[in-house]
Design an enzyme around this catalytic site. Structure first.
Site, PDB file in Angstrom:
ATOM      1  N   ARG A 167       6.969  -1.802  -1.700  1.00  0.00           N
ATOM      2  CA  ARG A 167       5.810  -2.085  -0.919  1.00  0.00           C
ATOM      3  C   ARG A 167       6.076  -1.121   0.691  1.00  0.00           C
ATOM      4  NH1 ARG A 167       1.694  -4.091  -2.810  1.00  0.00           N
ATOM      5  NH2 ARG A 167       0.951  -5.321  -1.009  1.00  0.00           N
ATOM      6  N   GLU A 181      -2.577   2.082   4.487  1.00  0.00           N
ATOM      7  CA  GLU A 181      -3.259   2.799   3.287  1.00  0.00           C
ATOM      8  C   GLU A 181      -4.816   2.688   3.464  1.00  0.00           C
ATOM      9  OE1 GLU A 181      -1.581   1.166  -0.247  1.00  0.00           O
ATOM     10  OE2 GLU A 181       0.443   2.120   0.092  1.00  0.00           O
ATOM     11  N   HIS A 240      -0.309   5.261  -3.771  1.00  0.00           N
ATOM     12  CA  HIS A 240      -0.146   4.081  -4.242  1.00  0.00           C
ATOM     13  C   HIS A 240      -0.771   3.992  -5.650  1.00  0.00           C
ATOM     14  CE1 HIS A 240       0.078  -0.593  -3.062  1.00  0.00           C
ATOM     15  NE2 HIS A 240       0.075  -0.364  -4.361  1.00  0.00           N
TER      16      HIS A 240
END
Length: 332
Positions: free
Chosen positions: A241, A270, A298
């Site tokens: 994370r 993000e 990601h």
């Protein structure tokens, strides 16, 4: 269940919802909201019987307090820090995750990024794109050391951490993990070593790969102080994370040469702000850290099979609660 239910997919997955409808279509109406932020949910989610959340939006108490019929919030992924599980518990709403959907993909990515760094693959590629022909040599990446026998440090030995450990072990690396929440015996079962403290792990590791959830305890677990405990010339890979790692500290460590490189798949924001220092350095060929940074959007979780897993398993959990059965993988 009296009448048809309503299941809402908040973000990331849009129409057509073939997987969701195949599982839920006979008992519920399913809608994809394509929300970009929490405010996009206002007036569209309050009457949902179950909610499927991905990673583009947060679901905080202000949304949870408006829910009238909700029997389950499924975070269709492993990490669930973007759902206020405490607020949901106060309302009697279970929050569940999908802990096994991308285990292989994230582990493969963690190892792939590690190899790209530690074998100089990414460094040489970016350097060759802009240097003269006389740079066609291995010399610019010196010194590289053989990976076999080097220590691969894993923070968090859950499903993904275990899968990563087995892959690193297959490469002949000495795998060391730190996880104060697992009982004794994991080290023996996996044939790896256990560190009693984070400092013990960091001080020995050529490559450090966090695989822990984001909690108050793990936020910025990797920071300037902990990076300083790693050996000079080591590498950091983060596919867990974004908030687990302080990327400003990572940039400083790579720029100074203390870290030989870093690969970052997840960020606290993000997509990142254009002025994010790490992103600016990664995009600037003149920055001293440029060739030693890898940034992915990601994406470590992704494969066609993995994405279908999280959609199917999330939908199946919603079906359970709509039929009056207990949900699986409740985290609150």
């Amino acid at each position: 269940m009296a009448g048809r239910g309503k299941v809402v997919v908040t973000d990331f997955i849009g129409e057509p919802l073939e997987d969701e409808l195949k599982i839920l279509g006979d008992i519920a109406d399913v809608a994809a909201l394509n929300a970009g932020c929490e405010d996009d949910l206002i007036g569209r989610i309050e009457d949902a019987d179950a909610i499927m959340v991905y990673h583009f939006v947060e679901v905080t108490a202000k949304t949870i307090d408006r829910l009238k019929n909700c029997k389950l919030i499924v975070r269709c992924g492993v990490g669930f820090d973007n759902v206020d599980a405490v607020a949901a518990r106060k309302r009697g709403i279970p929050v569940a995750n999908v802990p096994d959907y991308g285990t292989e993909e994230v582990a493969d990515s963690a190892i792939g990024l590690s190899l790209a760094l530690a074998r100089g693959i990414a460094f040489l590629d970016t350097r060759l794109r802009r240097t003269p022909q006389h740079e066609w040599t291995h010399l610019s990446v010196r010194p590289l050391t053989r990976l076999r026998g080097q220590t691969f440090g894993i923070v968090g030995i859950g499903c993904i951490g275990t899968a990563t450990a087995l892959r690193a072990k297959a490469l002949g690396m000495d795998v060391l993990f730190y996880d104060p929440y697992v009982p004794d015996g994991f080290d023996k079962a996996l044939g790896v070593r256990r560190a009693e403290t984070l400092e013990e792990l960091l001080s020995q590791s050529k490559i450090v790969s966090p695989h822990c959830p984001l909690t108050d305890e793990t936020r910025h677990l990797i920071n300037a102080d902990t990076l300083a405990q790693m050996p000079g010339g080591s590498y950091l890979v983060n596919t867990s994370r974004g908030g687990v790692v302080d990327t400003a500290a990572v940039l400083e460590a790579v720029t100074s040469g203390h870290l030989a490189g870093a690969a970052i798949d997840v960020l606290e924001q993000e997509p990142p702000d254009e002025n994010d220092p790490l992103i600016a350095a990664w995009r600037d060929p003149d920055h001293p850290a440029h060739d030693r940074l890898i940034v992915n959007p990601h994406a470590a979780f992704y494969s066609e099979e993995g994405q279908r897993d999280m959609r199917v398993k999330g939908s199946e959990n919603c079906r359970r609660v709509l039929l009056g059965e207990p949900p699986r993988n409740v985290v609150n």
